[in-house]
Design a protein around this motif. Structure first.
Motif, mmCIF file in Angstrom:
data_model
loop_
_atom_site.group_PDB
_atom_site.id
_atom_site.type_symbol
_atom_site.label_atom_id
_atom_site.label_comp_id
_atom_site.label_asym_id
_atom_site.label_seq_id
_atom_site.Cartn_x
_atom_site.Cartn_y
_atom_site.Cartn_z
ATOM 1 N N MET A 1 40.307 56.450 37.442
ATOM 2 C CA MET A 1 39.167 55.587 38.938
ATOM 3 C C MET A 1 38.454 56.207 39.443
ATOM 4 O O MET A 1 38.992 57.156 40.332
ATOM 5 N N THR A 2 37.427 56.049 39.848
ATOM 6 C CA THR A 2 36.427 56.763 41.066
ATOM 7 C C THR A 2 36.656 56.088 42.100
ATOM 8 O O THR A 2 36.962 54.329 42.001
ATOM 9 N N ILE A 3 36.126 56.319 43.510
ATOM 10 C CA ILE A 3 35.926 55.366 44.390
ATOM 11 C C ILE A 3 35.597 54.187 44.086
ATOM 12 O O ILE A 3 35.831 53.382 45.047
ATOM 13 N N GLY A 4 34.442 53.711 43.718
ATOM 14 C CA GLY A 4 33.939 52.477 43.578
ATOM 15 C C GLY A 4 35.261 51.644 43.243
ATOM 16 O O GLY A 4 34.945 50.645 43.823
ATOM 17 N N TYR A 5 36.036 51.698 42.314
ATOM 18 C CA TYR A 5 37.017 51.231 42.296
ATOM 19 C C TYR A 5 37.647 50.593 42.800
ATOM 20 O O TYR A 5 37.914 49.193 43.682
ATOM 21 N N LEU A 6 38.078 51.391 44.243
ATOM 22 C CA LEU A 6 38.830 50.913 45.638
ATOM 23 C C LEU A 6 37.932 50.444 46.351
ATOM 24 O O LEU A 6 38.565 49.101 46.648
ATOM 25 N N MET A 7 36.381 50.653 46.778
ATOM 26 C CA MET A 7 35.928 49.955 46.963
ATOM 27 C C MET A 7 35.156 47.792 46.782
ATOM 28 O O MET A 7 35.411 47.095 47.562
ATOM 29 N N ALA A 33 35.537 64.802 37.764
ATOM 30 C CA ALA A 33 34.455 64.497 37.511
ATOM 31 C C ALA A 33 32.794 65.268 37.300
ATOM 32 O O ALA A 33 32.287 64.243 39.357
ATOM 33 N N ASP A 34 32.163 66.041 37.342
ATOM 34 C CA ASP A 34 31.174 66.229 37.989
ATOM 35 C C ASP A 34 31.224 66.366 39.645
ATOM 36 O O ASP A 34 32.382 67.616 40.479
#
Length: 68
Positions: A1-7, A33-34
């Motif tokens: 999961m990326t930071i967007g999920y936590l947001m 990733a990148d």
């Protein structure tokens, strides 16, 4: 999961989400990733359960772009 999920789960800004990921109790990233850190969903969900039980349920945090 990326930071967007936590947001989305916590309804917080990107800055606040990054602050939370830097806490010693937050899970270690599973990889990169990148230029993004990524975490295992199960690790993030376990952290949310322990530290932020008021977080939105996963179904409500998902983006609204799924076909009906």
């Amino acid at each position: 999961m990326t930071i967007g999920y936590l947001m989305r789960r916590l309804k917080v800004s990107r800055t606040r989400a990054y602050q939370l990921t830097r806490r010693p109790s937050y899970p270690v990233p599973a990889g990169f990733a990148d230029h993004m850190r990524i975490w295992r969903k199960s690790d993030v969900d376990a952290w949310l359960t322990a530290h932020r039980p008021d977080a939105l349920p996963d179904e409500e945090a998902a983006p609204d772009d799924e076909p009906e």
